[in-house]
Each structure stands twice: as C-alpha cells, then as structure tokens.
Design an enzyme around this catalytic site. Structure first.
Site, PDB file in Angstrom:
ATOM      1  N   LYS A 250      34.095 -40.953  -5.127  1.00  0.00           N
ATOM      2  CA  LYS A 250      34.309 -42.182  -5.893  1.00  0.00           C
ATOM      3  C   LYS A 250      33.175 -42.427  -6.883  1.00  0.00           C
ATOM      4  O   LYS A 250      33.365 -43.105  -7.903  1.00  0.00           O
ATOM      5  CB  LYS A 250      34.456 -43.379  -4.952  1.00  0.00           C
ATOM      6  CG  LYS A 250      35.754 -43.411  -4.149  1.00  0.00           C
ATOM      7  CD  LYS A 250      35.808 -44.654  -3.272  1.00  0.00           C
ATOM      8  CE  LYS A 250      37.155 -44.810  -2.574  1.00  0.00           C
ATOM      9  NZ  LYS A 250      37.352 -43.862  -1.486  1.00  0.00           N
TER      10      LYS A 250
ATOM     11  N   SER B 292      34.906 -39.688   0.483  1.00  0.00           N
ATOM     12  CA  SER B 292      34.861 -40.826  -0.449  1.00  0.00           C
ATOM     13  C   SER B 292      33.636 -40.875  -1.347  1.00  0.00           C
ATOM     14  O   SER B 292      33.578 -41.724  -2.238  1.00  0.00           O
ATOM     15  CB  SER B 292      34.978 -42.142   0.318  1.00  0.00           C
ATOM     16  OG  SER B 292      36.339 -42.474   0.502  1.00  0.00           O
TER      17      SER B 292
ATOM     18  N   SER C 210      34.863 -48.977  -0.368  1.00  0.00           N
ATOM     19  CA  SER C 210      35.540 -47.678  -0.383  1.00  0.00           C
ATOM     20  C   SER C 210      37.028 -47.884  -0.634  1.00  0.00           C
ATOM     21  O   SER C 210      37.885 -47.395   0.093  1.00  0.00           O
ATOM     22  CB  SER C 210      35.323 -46.916   0.931  1.00  0.00           C
ATOM     23  OG  SER C 210      35.597 -45.543   0.750  1.00  0.00           O
TER      24      SER C 210
END
Length: 493
Positions: free
Chosen positions: A162, A159, A330
């Site tokens: 991102k 993640s 997230s």
C-alpha cells in the site's frame, strides 16, 4: 473458503480531519538540508505520538496533536503560549528523543554503515520469522542504506505494498485531489444518472446532499417520475479481486457507498454487497424520494445520453486524507481506488492491469528501484505481488525528502506503535519502540511484513523494511518484527 488474509485493524475511526503538512524545503541544498527537514518531520511525529499516549484514539489523539501543533506554529503576536503543565504525559523514551531533536536536528552525524549489523542480523534469525527474511534500513537524511540483508530479493509484501500505491497516487495527483461523484440529467429532464468517480468512501450523507442538489436543480421541471440509471464506466476490467469473495474487500467498483459494507462498520473485515453500484443507486433513489423527486422502477446500469448536464457533485476528502486512512487502517478498498486513480491520470484503463502499469511507471519516473517488482494490486491481498525491501525503504525515504512535501501523508498515515491502527495493540507501554516506530503492517497466511520509520537516540529518522515468508505463527512473527524495529530506536544496541 478463501484463506485468512489481512487481519482486522485496531482502533475506531469515525471521521478524518484534513491535516496538511506545512513543512517546506529549507534554503540551501545537500545532506545538511535533508537532515534538518527530516528532523523537523520527526519532531512533529514524536510530539503527536506523545500526545496520543494520554489522549487515546486516533481522532482525538494523533490527528488532534498534529493539528494543534500546526496551529501553534502559525500563531502571531507577542503572547507566548505556554503548554498546559497538566497536559499529556510523554512516553518513557520521549524526553531523550525530544532533546536530541531540539538540539541536534541537522547536525548529528549520519548513521555509520555496519553499526546495526551486530544487533539486526541475529534478530533476523529468530525462528518466528520463517524460512526467508529480507531487510533494508536507510538513513533518510542522507539516503544511505545503513543495513541490508537480501534487500534486493523480491518477496511477497502483503499490505506493505500500500505504501507504493500511496506514493504513486500522491505523486500523480497531488495531496489536494478529490474524487468526484456526480448526478447528470438528460435534456428532457426525464432521466437522472448517478456517475461514480471511484470514491469508495461515499456515504449516506453524501447521497443526501446529492439528492438535495438534484432536487433544487430540477425545480418544477421534472415531468412526474424520473428514470434513474447509474454509471460505473470509469473503471474497467474484472471487479472481483482474485481472492474474492472475501470480507476484506468489496467488488472493485467506481460507484459504492461505505465500501460496500453491510454491517455499518468503517474499517476491518465486514460482510459486503455483491453489487456495490446497484446498492448505491438504490440508496440514492431513496434519498431522491425524500428530497421530493419520485423515481419510477428500480435503477438500471447505463450512461447519460448526449446533451446531459451535471446538476450535483460531491467531492471526496482530499487524497492526503484517503492515503492516511488507507495506511492507518490497512483499508483495501481505498488502496485499490488509489491505484485506479493513478491509472486514470496516466491514461491507462482503471483496472488491475492498468493500475499495475501506471503505478510501476510512476515509481520508475521517481527514480525508485522497481527491478523485480510486480505490483499486481493496490491492496497487497494478491500473493503474486512482489517488492524488495530496498524498494519500500526508497519510497519511505522519498516521502521524507524536503523536495517531496506532497508525499508527506505517507509518513503521517503510518500506524503509530502502541497507539493507532494496525499497531494499536502491538508494542507494550514500556517498550522503547512505543511512539517512536510508525509502520505499515502486512499479514497473509505465512507472510508477515513491517515497513516504516523509527527514531534513533540521536533523533535521526530511519526508514526500514522487514519482509518474511514461511512463518507459522503470526504472533511470534509480529513480535520478532517489532523487536527489529525497536532495535532501531536504541541505535542498534
């Protein structure tokens, strides 16, 4: 069954205040200016973190602290506003950092290359970090990489990818951009079309407002029951992420309500509808009925005909708020929406492939080192994503640069160690890193990552990225990553 992926996020998020970073470039140029502005940014982050220690959750703590700081700075008049002596108690490490920031911001010497080697290199050898590790640390005031270990090796970011999507979206569209959802009515007023623009945070209140606006626009012109269609044509390509079906992400659609969640939650894994657009249209039909507009039969997929006009529009929260929410929680659905909005701006199809091309091109145009990068999705759930530690620290350094205030939500959206989001339950209250580390986490089976910023004892803002693979214990891996970030707050000691 899909393998475990990104873990549930921490801390309730019930609403998102819009907070615009008011910092602007200072006169002059060169490293001194960058140090001054980076220091100012850090001061705001630390003040916010201190307030959160006592205030608690994101909505009443971090966001309120940052908002109140901005308001205080904008006050005019001769009255001096003295802080309440009974206010929040700071973290143990905060006084020294605040003193350093207040007295030395813009005047401290840059971090010397090699000063972190003796501490970080042994920590990277911790058994909990698996088979392969990579690291990059940059002094954001100068842009100098002060520590590197496999920094140009492409690795699975989970993640932390991102961050790349957030930078690309803010750069392409600006922090004030809002995603529209509209209602169109045919020339004969017999057909309504709900047109999705790609806002995954559309909710029941927004649908009620759209229905009320539609009813007002129709007035007495609606000929009995109307036909309802819904348009998802703004997005293209496969709707399902390669890991789907999975509770971490809904089918990617230009039209959905509450991210397709079926349990009333607003973050973390949740059961999802298999057809978000149809569910959104069904919910909109109910609101139309309550507003006095009767809908015949079930809604069907379709586009508005020639001559249709827009009668109601809902705009999402500003992109800055969406970015912050995506990073703090997230949030995979928002992350995929951000990269598709970037694709649309670039004239690319709003698909996985189109977003990959658009984001890569945008980062390359910003001068970020994209060699070896494969940005195959916005969420980081795909194991074929590849980035380097150097790429991530370059993005964070860019977000701290005074020439790019539009990117500041990337920094303000990072979870705060010990306080918010995916770092809410990491870092003990007595840890040096608590409140001084802000970072995006990444977790896939066998992959653990951490990328963000840390404040060192001299008040310097350091950008870091630590990537690992082959981990066998998420808990041990996270503790080892947190130790690396905490070491930066001690100045490598």
């Amino acid at each position: 069954m899909a393998e475990p992926v990104e873990r549930p996020t921490d801390g309730p998020v019930t609403r998102w205040r819009v907070w615009k970073d008011r910092m602007s470039p200072v006169p002059g140029n060169g490293a001194d200016d960058r140090r001054f502005v980076a220091g100012s940014a850090v001061l705001g982050l630390v003040v916010a973190a201190v307030a959160v220690l006592a205030a608690g959750p994101w909505d009443t703590g971090q966001r309120k602290a940052e908002h109140d700081r901005v308001v205080a700075e904008e006050r005019t008049g001769g009255v001096r506003h003295v802080p309440d002596p009974a206010g929040p108690r700071p973290a143990p490490s905060a006084p020294a950092v605040l003193t350093a920031l207040g007295e030395r911001s813009g005047r401290t010497a840059p971090v010397a290359a090699g000063t972190l080697d003796a501490v970080l290199t042994p920590l990277l050898g911790a058994p909990g970090l698996g088979d392969v590790s990579a690291a990059s640390v940059v002094d954001t005031a100068t842009g100098t990489q002060v520590y590197a270990h496999g920094a140009t090796t492409p690795m699975t970011p989970a993640s932390t990818v991102k961050i790349a999507g957030a930078v690309a979206a803010l750069s392409a569209l600006g922090p004030d951009h809002r995603i529209p959802t509209t209602v169109q009515v045919s020339k004969d007023a017999r057909t309504l079309t709900l047109v999705g623009g790609g806002d995954p945070t559309l909710d029941g209140a927004a649908l009620r407002a759209l229905a009320a606006g539609t009813a007002r626009a129709l007035g007495d012109s609606a000929p009995g029951k109307v036909r309802l269609t819904y348009d998802t044509s703004r997005y293209s390509g496969p709707a399902l992420h390669p890991i789907s079906p999975n509770e971490n992400i809904a089918p990617v659609s230009a039209l959905m309500v509450d991210e397709g969640r079926l349990d009333g939650s607003d973050h973390g894994p949740a059961p999802r509808t298999a057809d978000p657009a149809r569910e959104a249209a069904r919910a909109f039909a109910e609101q139309l009925g309550k507003a006095g507009v009767s809908v015949r039969s079930d809604a069907t997929s379709g586009r508005a005909g020639k001559g249709a006009t827009t009668v109601a529009t809902h705009l999402s929260e500003p992109l800055s708020a969406l970015v912050e929410r995506a990073l703090t929680n997230s949030d995979n659905d928002i992350a995929e929406a951000l990269v598709r909005q970037t694709a649309l701006k670039a004239g690319e199809p709003a698909s996985f492939a189109g977003a990959r091309r658009a984001v890569t091109a945008r980062l390359k145009a910003l001068g970020v080192p994209v060699a070896g990068a494969a940005l195959v999705d916005g969420s980081g759930l795909n194991r074929q994503d590849k980035v380097t530690a150097q790429l991530l620290t370059s993005l964070l350094t860019l977000a701290a640069h005074p020439d790019h205030p539009e990117l500041r939500p990337v920094l303000t959206g990072l979870p705060v160690a010990g306080f918010s989001g995916t770092l809410g339950e990491r870092y003990a209250a007595t840890s040096r890193g608590t409140g001084l580390v802000r970072a995006k986490t990444g977790t896939l089976t066998g992959v653990n990552t951490l990328a963000g910023t840390a404040v060192d004892p001299q008040g310097r803002l350091l950008a870091f990225a630590f990537l690992t693979s082959g981990t066998t214990s998420p808990g041990e891996a996270e503790a080892s990553l947190d130790a690396l970030a905490t070491a930066l707050t001690r100045g490598g000691r």
